[in-house]
Design an enzyme around this catalytic site. Sequence first.
Site, PDB file in Angstrom:
ATOM      1  CD  GLU A  69     -19.231  54.617  40.487  1.00 39.66           C
ATOM      2  OE1 GLU A  69     -20.040  54.144  39.654  1.00 39.66           O
ATOM      3  OE2 GLU A  69     -18.607  55.679  40.316  1.00 39.66           O
ATOM      4  CE  LYS A 116     -25.075  58.576  37.241  1.00 38.77           C
ATOM      5  NZ  LYS A 116     -24.909  57.265  37.890  1.00 38.77           N
ATOM      6  CD  GLU A 119     -27.081  60.587  41.430  1.00 35.60           C
ATOM      7  OE1 GLU A 119     -26.445  61.643  41.243  1.00 35.60           O
ATOM      8  OE2 GLU A 119     -26.565  59.452  41.318  1.00 35.60           O
ATOM      9  CD  GLU A 135     -25.760  55.234  34.492  1.00 34.28           C
ATOM     10  OE1 GLU A 135     -25.333  56.035  35.339  1.00 34.28           O
ATOM     11  OE2 GLU A 135     -25.330  54.078  34.412  1.00 34.28           O
TER      12      GLU A 135
END
Length: 490
Positions: free
Chosen positions: A266, A319, A316, A327
Amino acid sequence: MQSKPFDRLFLLCLLCLNSLGRSQGLSCNWGLRATHPLPPNIVVKLLKDNGFDKVKLFEADHDALKALGNSGIQVMVGIPNELLAPLSSSVQAAVNWVTQNVSTFVSHYGVDIRYVAVGNEPFLKTYGDTYLNTTFPALQNVQAALIKAGLGRNVKVTIPLNADVYQTASGLPSGGNFRSDIFDLMISITTFLNNSDAPLIVNIYPFLSLYDDPNFPLDYAFFDGSSNSVVDGSITYTNVFEANYDTLISALEKNGFGSMTVIVGEVGWPTDGNSYANVVYAQKFNQGLINRILLGQGTPKRSTPPDVYIFSLIDEDAKSVQPGNFERHWGIFYYDGSIKYQLDIGNNRTLVPAKGVKYLATKWCVMSPQASISDANFANSISYACSYADCTSLSYGSSCGALDAAGNASYAFNMYYQTMNQSSASCQFSGLATTTTTNPSQGGCRFEIQIDIVEHGKATSSSSISFQNPRNTLMVVVFVLAAAWISSVT
């Protein structure tokens, strides 16, 4: 008749021209924590259209795996941390998991699964010892299950680790070694992976270096040179990505694993939820990252470039925001596959958006013109909306952080309204709200219209959606109330 040396030279020229005509494949993470997920078939088309030939899933989502079948995309399937305990308890539990989530999709759907990622950053310092006793046994059991299924040669196990599993006492990459509290465990795991011809995966986040340390030099987080370089012997580091990666390489070399394969699982930059999380910085960082990938650029200690999985493909909105409001905004695409910013992805190509996305009706929920910010229900209404919808863009320094009090309320009301699939009951808020067909977006603050999951054949219950923790909701509400107070005195 032409000579053999000429033939060889001609063939070499053809090979060079052919390689110039191909674009280096890209890798990314595909997260699925969304209230209105983009349909998997559309995501797979998005991946292929933008040159991604490797993807990492954080969980074995069966719809996503089916869509990846016969796509030509290599897949890394993740196992969430909450499954580590049961998988560590017996080989049979691992056999069952592999049968249901790997073997079936390889044999029946043609999914090109290359790795199983056991856990996700299980040794993160903030987790304490939660997963210390279950991660390695789970890794061993999953490996045994893959071998039993006849997949051990083609599908490798690994563990995505946070960069905090290693450290350097000197502050220089050459001083790198594994964290003292998990040293023996890391040696055991690394030995196991190395003996299995499996890679070590590390997640590196220059953004977090900047986010966590107000004194961190901004330009050192990017790839285009730095006035704050770090000199380590004969090596000069101009960016934290290379310095961080080489700290791990030093740790591996010190412990006899100098040639071990490393994958960056990541790395990326968010676009909202914090003042450093914005489109300008994200474009700068990710373009620099992609340039490195396309050029096949390694680091000072290891010239061979690692596979690098960009984090992330799409936003997202469900999340966890425990690490921070950013995030939910790591995607290079918005939640619906639309483009946030352009990137040159090689061969004179730029990003292309998702195709075939179906949306809810073109309408929004906003604060009624007749409503007042002094209404007794004002604060509770915003708190309720942000408890069930994503209000992270309202936080200080974010894309919607400059809205006035009424604008903040409108944003919160609309996010709730869209999350609840535009049901009429979701735009009331004790008479404070009303619907409109005029787009209320302002500048960089986007008032969204959600994906129509019913039209896409994936209806979900909005009432079951769980959102951010109370602390984050409270912070958003405090910010809105502060804006309301400022509006009332000016």
